[in-house]
Design a protein around this motif. Structure first.
Motif, PDB file in Angstrom:
ATOM      1  N   SER A  69      -8.876   0.034   5.708  1.00  0.00           N
ATOM      2  CA  SER A  69      -8.383   1.402   5.932  1.00  0.00           C
ATOM      3  C   SER A  69      -8.504   2.244   4.673  1.00  0.00           C
ATOM      4  O   SER A  69      -8.775   3.450   4.729  1.00  0.00           O
ATOM      5  CB  SER A  69      -6.936   1.384   6.428  1.00  0.00           C
ATOM      6  N   VAL A  70      -8.308   1.623   3.509  1.00  0.00           N
ATOM      7  CA  VAL A  70      -8.490   2.323   2.236  1.00  0.00           C
ATOM      8  C   VAL A  70      -9.957   2.679   2.051  1.00  0.00           C
ATOM      9  O   VAL A  70     -10.309   3.808   1.667  1.00  0.00           O
ATOM     10  CB  VAL A  70      -7.980   1.466   1.063  1.00  0.00           C
ATOM     11  N   SER A 157       1.996  -4.578 -11.610  1.00  0.00           N
ATOM     12  CA  SER A 157       1.650  -3.726 -12.746  1.00  0.00           C
ATOM     13  C   SER A 157       0.143  -3.531 -12.888  1.00  0.00           C
ATOM     14  O   SER A 157      -0.313  -2.515 -13.425  1.00  0.00           O
ATOM     15  CB  SER A 157       2.216  -4.311 -14.050  1.00  0.00           C
ATOM     16  N   LEU A 158      -0.663  -4.479 -12.397  1.00  0.00           N
ATOM     17  CA  LEU A 158      -2.115  -4.343 -12.492  1.00  0.00           C
ATOM     18  C   LEU A 158      -2.688  -3.466 -11.384  1.00  0.00           C
ATOM     19  O   LEU A 158      -3.807  -2.961 -11.504  1.00  0.00           O
ATOM     20  CB  LEU A 158      -2.776  -5.724 -12.419  1.00  0.00           C
ATOM     21  N   HIS A 159      -1.947  -3.271 -10.312  1.00  0.00           N
ATOM     22  CA  HIS A 159      -2.431  -2.527  -9.147  1.00  0.00           C
ATOM     23  C   HIS A 159      -2.935  -1.139  -9.548  1.00  0.00           C
ATOM     24  O   HIS A 159      -2.220  -0.362 -10.192  1.00  0.00           O
ATOM     25  CB  HIS A 159      -1.303  -2.395  -8.122  1.00  0.00           C
ATOM     26  N   ALA A 160      -4.194  -0.862  -9.204  1.00  0.00           N
ATOM     27  CA  ALA A 160      -4.821   0.443  -9.418  1.00  0.00           C
ATOM     28  C   ALA A 160      -5.015   0.780 -10.895  1.00  0.00           C
ATOM     29  O   ALA A 160      -5.270   1.932 -11.247  1.00  0.00           O
ATOM     30  CB  ALA A 160      -4.037   1.549  -8.724  1.00  0.00           C
ATOM     31  N   ARG A 161      -4.929  -0.219 -11.759  1.00  0.00           N
ATOM     32  CA  ARG A 161      -5.115   0.010 -13.194  1.00  0.00           C
ATOM     33  C   ARG A 161      -6.601  -0.055 -13.538  1.00  0.00           C
ATOM     34  O   ARG A 161      -7.342  -0.881 -13.003  1.00  0.00           O
ATOM     35  CB  ARG A 161      -4.350  -1.052 -13.980  1.00  0.00           C
ATOM     36  N   ILE A 173      -6.432  -4.558  -6.980  1.00  0.00           N
ATOM     37  CA  ILE A 173      -5.645  -4.106  -5.833  1.00  0.00           C
ATOM     38  C   ILE A 173      -4.637  -5.193  -5.482  1.00  0.00           C
ATOM     39  O   ILE A 173      -5.003  -6.357  -5.282  1.00  0.00           O
ATOM     40  CB  ILE A 173      -6.546  -3.816  -4.622  1.00  0.00           C
ATOM     41  N   ARG A 174      -3.383  -4.823  -5.418  1.00  0.00           N
ATOM     42  CA  ARG A 174      -2.323  -5.764  -5.050  1.00  0.00           C
ATOM     43  C   ARG A 174      -2.536  -6.245  -3.615  1.00  0.00           C
ATOM     44  O   ARG A 174      -3.036  -5.508  -2.756  1.00  0.00           O
ATOM     45  CB  ARG A 174      -0.978  -5.059  -5.172  1.00  0.00           C
ATOM     46  N   GLU A 175      -2.176  -7.502  -3.344  1.00  0.00           N
ATOM     47  CA  GLU A 175      -2.286  -8.040  -1.992  1.00  0.00           C
ATOM     48  C   GLU A 175      -1.561  -7.106  -1.014  1.00  0.00           C
ATOM     49  O   GLU A 175      -0.393  -6.767  -1.218  1.00  0.00           O
ATOM     50  CB  GLU A 175      -1.671  -9.441  -1.940  1.00  0.00           C
ATOM     51  N   PRO A 176      -2.246  -6.635   0.053  1.00  0.00           N
ATOM     52  CA  PRO A 176      -1.638  -5.641   0.941  1.00  0.00           C
ATOM     53  C   PRO A 176      -0.298  -6.052   1.533  1.00  0.00           C
ATOM     54  O   PRO A 176       0.577  -5.198   1.741  1.00  0.00           O
ATOM     55  CB  PRO A 176      -2.689  -5.462   2.036  1.00  0.00           C
ATOM     56  N   GLY A 177      -0.100  -7.335   1.791  1.00  0.00           N
ATOM     57  CA  GLY A 177       1.176  -7.791   2.346  1.00  0.00           C
ATOM     58  C   GLY A 177       2.343  -7.598   1.404  1.00  0.00           C
ATOM     59  O   GLY A 177       3.504  -7.682   1.822  1.00  0.00           O
ATOM     60  N   GLU A 185      -1.084   4.712  -1.422  1.00  0.00           N
ATOM     61  CA  GLU A 185      -1.421   6.055  -1.898  1.00  0.00           C
ATOM     62  C   GLU A 185      -1.944   6.010  -3.331  1.00  0.00           C
ATOM     63  O   GLU A 185      -2.857   6.763  -3.691  1.00  0.00           O
ATOM     64  CB  GLU A 185      -0.203   6.971  -1.815  1.00  0.00           C
ATOM     65  N   THR A 186      -1.402   5.105  -4.147  1.00  0.00           N
ATOM     66  CA  THR A 186      -1.820   5.011  -5.539  1.00  0.00           C
ATOM     67  C   THR A 186      -3.260   4.541  -5.662  1.00  0.00           C
ATOM     68  O   THR A 186      -4.045   5.099  -6.443  1.00  0.00           O
ATOM     69  CB  THR A 186      -0.891   4.057  -6.323  1.00  0.00           C
ATOM     70  N   ILE A 187      -3.635   3.503  -4.897  1.00  0.00           N
ATOM     71  CA  ILE A 187      -5.012   3.019  -5.019  1.00  0.00           C
ATOM     72  C   ILE A 187      -5.989   4.044  -4.456  1.00  0.00           C
ATOM     73  O   ILE A 187      -7.074   4.263  -5.012  1.00  0.00           O
ATOM     74  CB  ILE A 187      -5.190   1.626  -4.361  1.00  0.00           C
ATOM     75  N   VAL A 188      -5.620   4.718  -3.375  1.00  0.00           N
ATOM     76  CA  VAL A 188      -6.499   5.754  -2.828  1.00  0.00           C
ATOM     77  C   VAL A 188      -6.683   6.871  -3.848  1.00  0.00           C
ATOM     78  O   VAL A 188      -7.803   7.322  -4.116  1.00  0.00           O
ATOM     79  CB  VAL A 188      -5.943   6.311  -1.502  1.00  0.00           C
ATOM     80  N   SER A 189      -5.584   7.328  -4.449  1.00  0.00           N
ATOM     81  CA  SER A 189      -5.655   8.415  -5.422  1.00  0.00           C
ATOM     82  C   SER A 189      -6.476   8.026  -6.644  1.00  0.00           C
ATOM     83  O   SER A 189      -7.299   8.806  -7.148  1.00  0.00           O
ATOM     84  CB  SER A 189      -4.244   8.829  -5.846  1.00  0.00           C
TER      85      SER A 189
END
Length: 210
Positions: A69-70, A157-161, A173-177, A185-189
């Protein structure tokens, strides 16, 4: 750019070293998408991120559909969700082989498939690597950057870095679950901002942390 290949699924004709799949499942879920892509989304294995029956990464499971979806929101994917049309994006797994339902790959099985994943990643040679979850992130940071020792494997803390490696930009990307409010929203942005930038300059840049 000259096309590497126009094949969508398993563009380089890889053959897995073993088949332990359940009846009705694919022996492996190969890389899928645009082999000339700038963005490479890297999952763990089919039992988590899907594709055991479709043969397409990031399908079937809730986690896989969340990642897809992302990808769709960013404009990389269109068409059927079980067989999306991808542009400028390729999807693959660190461990491509399917296993009996509920079984996690062993360390030896991950090691058996490392050379296949590495060959595919280097053949695609994307600018931006997007590992999903702790296993994929750990492998990508250890293998394709010199930065792993600088980080705890804390996916929150690593998500979207933005982490710059040896010719690659890595955006975990953090595990979606485990997504909290705002993680999607953060990874999309972050990726929208990256798409609007001159991200192709990641090739050949010095290794720094963004």
């Amino acid at each position: 750019m000259q096309n590497v290949t126009d094949r969508t699924s398993n563009p380089f004709g890889l053959r897995p070293p073993f088949d332990r799949s359940d009846p009705g499942d694919r022996a492996a879920v190969f890389g899928y998408g645009d082999a000339n892509a700038d963005f490479h989304v890297i999952g763990d294995y089919p039992g988590i991120h899907g594709g055991e029956t479709t043969g397409v990464p990031f399908t079937e499971t809730e986690a896989g559909r969340a990642v897809q979806s992302v990808v769709r929101e960013l404009g990389f994917a269109s068409g059927p969700r079980d067989a999306p049309v991808l542009e400028n994006c390729v999807l693959s797994y660190v461990h491509m082989c399917t296993l009996p339902a509920g079984r996690t790959p062993t360390d030896a099985e991950y090691a058996d498939l490392e050379r296949f994943f590495d060959a595919e990643l280097r053949a695609i040679n994307a600018h931006v690597l997007l590992p999903v979850g702790a296993r994929a992130t750990d492998h990508v940071l250890r293998t394709y950057t010199t930065q792993r020792r600088r980080f705890d494997l804390d996916m929150a803390s690593l998500h979207a870095r933005d982490i710059r490696g040896r010719g690659f930009m890595v955006v975990p990307i953090r595990e979606p679950g485990k997504w909290d409010d705002g993680d999607r929203e953060t990874i999309v942005s972050t990726l929208e901002d990256l798409l609007a930038s001159d991200y192709r300059q990641t090739k050949g840049v010095a290794t720094t942390v963004g």
